[in-house]
Scaffold this motif. Sequence first.
Motif, PDB file in Angstrom:
ATOM      1  N   SER A  75      15.358  19.033   9.153  1.00  0.00           N
ATOM      2  CA  SER A  75      15.207  18.181  10.343  1.00  0.00           C
ATOM      3  C   SER A  75      16.459  18.301  11.203  1.00  0.00           C
ATOM      4  O   SER A  75      17.505  18.764  10.742  1.00  0.00           O
ATOM      5  CB  SER A  75      14.964  16.725   9.941  1.00  0.00           C
ATOM      6  OG  SER A  75      16.047  16.217   9.190  1.00  0.00           O
ATOM      7  N   ASP A  78      19.348  14.827  17.595  1.00  0.00           N
ATOM      8  CA  ASP A  78      19.333  14.970  19.051  1.00  0.00           C
ATOM      9  C   ASP A  78      20.107  13.830  19.699  1.00  0.00           C
ATOM     10  O   ASP A  78      20.263  12.745  19.116  1.00  0.00           O
ATOM     11  CB  ASP A  78      17.887  14.953  19.570  1.00  0.00           C
ATOM     12  CG  ASP A  78      17.052  16.071  18.972  1.00  0.00           C
ATOM     13  OD1 ASP A  78      17.141  17.195  19.463  1.00  0.00           O
ATOM     14  OD2 ASP A  78      16.312  15.795  18.005  1.00  0.00           O
ATOM     15  N   GLN A  95      16.763  11.398  16.399  1.00  0.00           N
ATOM     16  CA  GLN A  95      15.965  12.595  16.121  1.00  0.00           C
ATOM     17  C   GLN A  95      14.763  12.594  17.046  1.00  0.00           C
ATOM     18  O   GLN A  95      14.081  11.573  17.161  1.00  0.00           O
ATOM     19  CB  GLN A  95      15.498  12.611  14.659  1.00  0.00           C
ATOM     20  CG  GLN A  95      16.618  12.784  13.646  1.00  0.00           C
ATOM     21  CD  GLN A  95      16.095  12.910  12.223  1.00  0.00           C
ATOM     22  OE1 GLN A  95      15.289  12.101  11.776  1.00  0.00           O
ATOM     23  NE2 GLN A  95      16.550  13.924  11.506  1.00  0.00           N
ATOM     24  N   TRP A  96      14.516  13.707  17.698  1.00  0.00           N
ATOM     25  CA  TRP A  96      13.387  13.770  18.618  1.00  0.00           C
ATOM     26  C   TRP A  96      12.390  14.864  18.222  1.00  0.00           C
ATOM     27  O   TRP A  96      11.261  14.593  17.862  1.00  0.00           O
ATOM     28  CB  TRP A  96      13.875  13.988  20.057  1.00  0.00           C
ATOM     29  CG  TRP A  96      12.746  14.159  21.036  1.00  0.00           C
ATOM     30  CD1 TRP A  96      12.442  15.262  21.766  1.00  0.00           C
ATOM     31  CD2 TRP A  96      11.740  13.187  21.355  1.00  0.00           C
ATOM     32  NE1 TRP A  96      11.319  15.050  22.532  1.00  0.00           N
ATOM     33  CE2 TRP A  96      10.867  13.779  22.294  1.00  0.00           C
ATOM     34  CE3 TRP A  96      11.503  11.887  20.938  1.00  0.00           C
ATOM     35  CZ2 TRP A  96       9.767  13.108  22.817  1.00  0.00           C
ATOM     36  CZ3 TRP A  96      10.401  11.218  21.468  1.00  0.00           C
ATOM     37  CH2 TRP A  96       9.553  11.829  22.406  1.00  0.00           C
ATOM     38  N   ASN A  97      12.829  16.116  18.248  1.00  0.00           N
ATOM     39  CA  ASN A  97      11.885  17.210  18.015  1.00  0.00           C
ATOM     40  C   ASN A  97      11.429  17.312  16.562  1.00  0.00           C
ATOM     41  O   ASN A  97      10.252  17.538  16.296  1.00  0.00           O
ATOM     42  CB  ASN A  97      12.522  18.548  18.450  1.00  0.00           C
ATOM     43  CG  ASN A  97      12.581  18.676  19.959  1.00  0.00           C
ATOM     44  OD1 ASN A  97      11.627  18.316  20.644  1.00  0.00           O
ATOM     45  ND2 ASN A  97      13.692  19.148  20.488  1.00  0.00           N
ATOM     46  N   THR A  98      12.347  17.163  15.626  1.00  0.00           N
ATOM     47  CA  THR A  98      11.977  17.309  14.211  1.00  0.00           C
ATOM     48  C   THR A  98      12.565  16.156  13.406  1.00  0.00           C
ATOM     49  O   THR A  98      13.705  16.231  12.939  1.00  0.00           O
ATOM     50  CB  THR A  98      12.491  18.645  13.629  1.00  0.00           C
ATOM     51  OG1 THR A  98      12.222  19.698  14.549  1.00  0.00           O
ATOM     52  CG2 THR A  98      11.828  18.944  12.290  1.00  0.00           C
ATOM     53  N   TYR A 272      16.806  14.160  26.274  1.00  0.00           N
ATOM     54  CA  TYR A 272      17.102  14.582  24.904  1.00  0.00           C
ATOM     55  C   TYR A 272      17.623  16.021  24.892  1.00  0.00           C
ATOM     56  O   TYR A 272      17.100  16.896  25.592  1.00  0.00           O
ATOM     57  CB  TYR A 272      15.840  14.535  24.045  1.00  0.00           C
ATOM     58  CG  TYR A 272      15.440  13.157  23.568  1.00  0.00           C
ATOM     59  CD1 TYR A 272      16.062  12.573  22.468  1.00  0.00           C
ATOM     60  CD2 TYR A 272      14.405  12.457  24.197  1.00  0.00           C
ATOM     61  CE1 TYR A 272      15.677  11.327  22.002  1.00  0.00           C
ATOM     62  CE2 TYR A 272      14.016  11.204  23.730  1.00  0.00           C
ATOM     63  CZ  TYR A 272      14.658  10.649  22.644  1.00  0.00           C
ATOM     64  OH  TYR A 272      14.277   9.415  22.190  1.00  0.00           O
TER      65      TYR A 272
END
Length: 477
Positions: A75, A78, A95-98, A272
């Motif tokens: 993971s 961000d 955390q945004w994307n993963t 982000y």
Amino acid sequence: MSEYESIIGLEVHAELNTKTKIYCDCPNLFGSLPNTNVCPICMGFPGTLPVLNRRVVEYAAKVGLAMNCYINNISHHDRKNYFYPDLPKAYQISQWNTPICENGFIDIVSDGRLKRIRINRIHIEEDAGKLLHDSKYNDSLVDFNRCGVPLIEIVSEPDIRNSAEAKTYLETIKMILMYLGISDCKMQEGSIRCDVNVSIRKKGSNKLGTRCEMKNVNSFSGAVRSIEYEIKRQIDILKSGGTIKQETRRWDDAKGKSFVMRTKEDANDYRYFPEPDLLSTYIDKKEIEKYKSSLPELPNAKIWRYIHDFGFSQVDSKLIAIDPERAALFDDSINRMECTPKSICNWLLSDIAKFQNDTKLKISELPITPKSLCSLIAEVEKGNISNTAGKKVLSIMMKTGEDPLDIIDKSNMKQNSDAESLKVLVEEILMNNQKSISDYKNGKTNALGFIIGQCMKKSKGNANPAMVRDIILKIIG
């Protein structure tokens, strides 16, 4: 009946009870003097570098597994950019994307049935500070102690349909966190809070309406009130021919209203981008299996088991399961198979719960064990002592920790259930209470209670009242 249907999603933020903060070694403590648990890292001084607290990753993964999520082996972190006085860095590491956890679900017990609420994601992030609005100075002060306190954010899918389901969902999350021992969930200290997302659509429609988000919801009852207010507000707008605007609103629980904070806010507004000062987080598959094997039976599973296996009401089941120590005492007592589950439930939720309320003691602090509790209840069920005597025995047990059988023997509380001796007792009382017999036969049913009372008095409370009643009725017809 309304022609509209409400669609609700919740974002729950829970503080983790680690010893130190998420990216530095400052103490993670509540109640310290303002701005004493801070350092250059959590204050965002230039040139400082964060170091991820390993325990935060472990806790987040355990919550994800408890909520049936997929745990990402890798993971990423961000930066979520926004400017506010209690955020000294002007960005929050999140955390945004993963995220660590994705695509899970919780089964809640609502109206005696199971309902599945899907979990979109669970991610870790750091908390911001706290603004203190002080009328003495006619200004706002900032306490940065909370900066860097580790959080998990649990984001549901919009599967909740009313305020009652929302409350049950929140209560279930709180119980799970407490069972896992990773958060104290003290709402009065801000350990668990939520943002509420509400939209409205016509019944039968598959299209989602325009979502409004409410912040500053600091209690479960506040969540219920804010949801009901927002549903009504949106329905009133639609019925009057208006349109719903996407807004972030601030809930004022004292006024029972929400107020616009800002309009149309999306992820792009936070700009982000990958956190350059932290590496990706890797969790080995063996570690995930280790976390999974350490999970206890969870409270929502217990509630359903109590309803399904023992026929308990949803209310009683929840009252047992909501306290991990009470649930453990109940389950251990059940496994002894010495008395009925319903009797154990009744004693736990009545006399023992009252003693706890009066003394403010936890189950683990009481001088009672599954063995001693079952011994007491079994004596009552067998008719060896009356229910009233059982309460007296329990009171002594709570003060001294003595074995209930020893207390019964020493205090001469043994109930007389010998049919022959009870018949002699009843006949003597009836001989001296002819008027009460006459009254009962003439329809004054309370006369029976008087006669039973006289028998109990004569026996110094040791006669089995149920047997006394049956013998009386057999004699007088």
